[in-house]
Design a protein around this motif. Structure first.
Motif, mmCIF file in Angstrom:
data_model
loop_
_atom_site.group_PDB
_atom_site.id
_atom_site.type_symbol
_atom_site.label_atom_id
_atom_site.label_comp_id
_atom_site.label_asym_id
_atom_site.label_seq_id
_atom_site.Cartn_x
_atom_site.Cartn_y
_atom_site.Cartn_z
ATOM 1 N N THR A 22 0.920 -1.406 0.085
ATOM 2 C CA THR A 22 -0.099 0.080 -0.121
ATOM 3 C C THR A 22 0.960 1.123 0.249
ATOM 4 O O THR A 22 2.082 1.178 0.419
ATOM 5 C CB THR A 22 -0.902 0.193 1.417
ATOM 6 N N ALA A 23 0.203 2.475 -0.376
ATOM 7 C CA ALA A 23 1.035 3.711 -0.294
ATOM 8 C C ALA A 23 0.974 4.507 0.852
ATOM 9 O O ALA A 23 1.808 5.494 1.181
ATOM 10 C CB ALA A 23 0.483 4.532 -1.591
ATOM 11 N N THR A 24 0.142 3.723 2.036
ATOM 12 C CA THR A 24 -0.235 4.546 3.011
ATOM 13 C C THR A 24 0.477 3.764 4.380
ATOM 14 O O THR A 24 0.090 4.096 5.327
ATOM 15 C CB THR A 24 -1.786 4.874 3.362
ATOM 16 N N GLY A 25 0.815 2.556 3.948
ATOM 17 C CA GLY A 25 1.211 1.717 5.407
ATOM 18 C C GLY A 25 2.488 2.090 6.134
ATOM 19 O O GLY A 25 3.112 3.218 5.768
ATOM 20 N N GLU A 75 2.184 -3.702 5.182
ATOM 21 C CA GLU A 75 2.350 -2.175 5.676
ATOM 22 C C GLU A 75 3.137 -1.372 4.610
ATOM 23 O O GLU A 75 3.481 -0.300 4.801
ATOM 24 C CB GLU A 75 3.256 -2.192 6.907
ATOM 25 N N GLY A 76 3.437 -1.832 3.196
ATOM 26 C CA GLY A 76 3.796 -1.037 2.231
ATOM 27 C C GLY A 76 5.154 -1.414 1.681
ATOM 28 O O GLY A 76 5.791 -0.645 1.069
ATOM 29 N N ALA A 77 5.917 -2.250 2.427
ATOM 30 C CA ALA A 77 7.472 -2.328 2.181
ATOM 31 C C ALA A 77 7.671 -3.500 1.021
ATOM 32 O O ALA A 77 6.817 -4.531 0.896
ATOM 33 C CB ALA A 77 8.033 -3.177 3.532
ATOM 34 N N ALA A 110 7.871 -4.103 13.144
ATOM 35 C CA ALA A 110 7.379 -3.104 12.286
ATOM 36 C C ALA A 110 7.597 -1.591 12.799
ATOM 37 O O ALA A 110 7.952 -0.903 11.963
ATOM 38 C CB ALA A 110 6.118 -3.629 11.892
ATOM 39 N N TRP A 111 7.062 -1.621 13.738
ATOM 40 C CA TRP A 111 7.092 -0.183 14.556
ATOM 41 C C TRP A 111 8.418 0.421 14.571
ATOM 42 O O TRP A 111 8.705 1.605 14.179
ATOM 43 C CB TRP A 111 6.212 -0.126 15.944
#
Length: 260
Positions: free
Chosen positions: A8-11, A38-40, A237-238
């Motif tokens: 995604t572009a917003t993850g 999450e976009g990676a 991830a965070w």
């Protein structure tokens, strides 16, 4: 957010290139799915080529970006070659989740073999040392990045049933903190996580070798259960994301209160 692994572009990790070791199963495989969700774009490394290929196929089918690299964490040249392959694929590295681990034959200090000690040193200490240095070299070219190392709750206290494993994981905590201080001026953050009992294949194998380990682990955990691999991956991830921009040198428990 849905459960799809599509990029995604917003993850949380949108646009980042992340390298994951130990990615064929357990926490590493959960991280591969989560990070792409999450976009990676992920580069997955493990010894098991078949398992990696299946995971890459799954992620790509959902629209994610993933590649697989076979790596032997006991071989420093194999680790460096894996990071070189990341550079060939993407030209940069934004994050690394050093998650590879091996478990020793359970037993007290006086029955732990030299082979167990050597294996723990090679995979749970030297491999991280080698990987972090190679990762940091590539990250510097892009102006910085973030590294997360998987340690263990067993690194925080006496570990009489897995003494070599606990010792090497405690050493990993130390080099994680040292690297954080050393590389902070280069914009590279380095943190560790210390999972407690987690529902992985490795934990199941330990319970088979030493029946009752899982039950004892659950009984010692205030939350009354083991973690799911994805719950551990969420913390990584965070820490790899820009949301954790001021966090470095931290060793974060992910153990349901067992270490409190």
């Amino acid at each position: 957010m849905t459960n799809s692994t599509a990029t995604t572009a917003t993850g949380l990790l949108a646009g980042k290139v992340i390298f994951i070791t130990g990615a064929s199963r357990g926490i590493g495989a959960a991280a591969a799915r989560l990070f792409t969700q999450e976009g990676a774009a992920v580069v997955l490394a493990a010894r098991s080529t078949d398992a990696l290929d299946r995971l890459v196929t799954e992620i790509r089918a959902e629209g994610g970006v993933a590649d697989a690299i076979t790596v032997d964490l006991a071989d420093s040249s194999s680790i460096r070659a894996a990071i070189a392959r990341v550079e060939e694929l993407h030209g940069r590295l934004d994050g690394a989740f050093n998650n590879g681990a091996t478990i020793q034959q359970p037993g007290p200090l006086d029955t732990t073999s030299d082979a167990d000690i050597d294996e723990q040193f090679a995979v749970n200490f030297r491999a991280h040392w080698t990987a972090m240095n190679a990762e940091a070299t590539l990250m510097r070219q892009g102006g910085g990045g973030a590294i997360v190392n998987t340690s263990s709750i067993g690194s925080r206290r006496a570990n009489p049933f897995l003494p070599a494993y606990g010792a090497m994981k405690r050493a990993l905590n130390s080099i994680t903190e040292s690297a954080a201080v050393t590389w902070a001026p280069a914009g590279i953050r380095v943190n560790g996580i210390t999972p407690g009992g987690t529902t992985t294949e490795m934990m199941q194998a330990w319970d088979e070798a030493t029946p009752g380990v899982i039950a004892a682990n659950i009984a010692a955990t205030p939350m009354g259960r083991m973690a799911e691999p994805r719950e551990v991956a969420e913390v990584a991830a965070w820490l790899l994301s820009d949301r954790a921009s001021m966090v470095t040198g931290a060793i974060v428990p992910v153990d349901g209160g067992a270490g409190a």
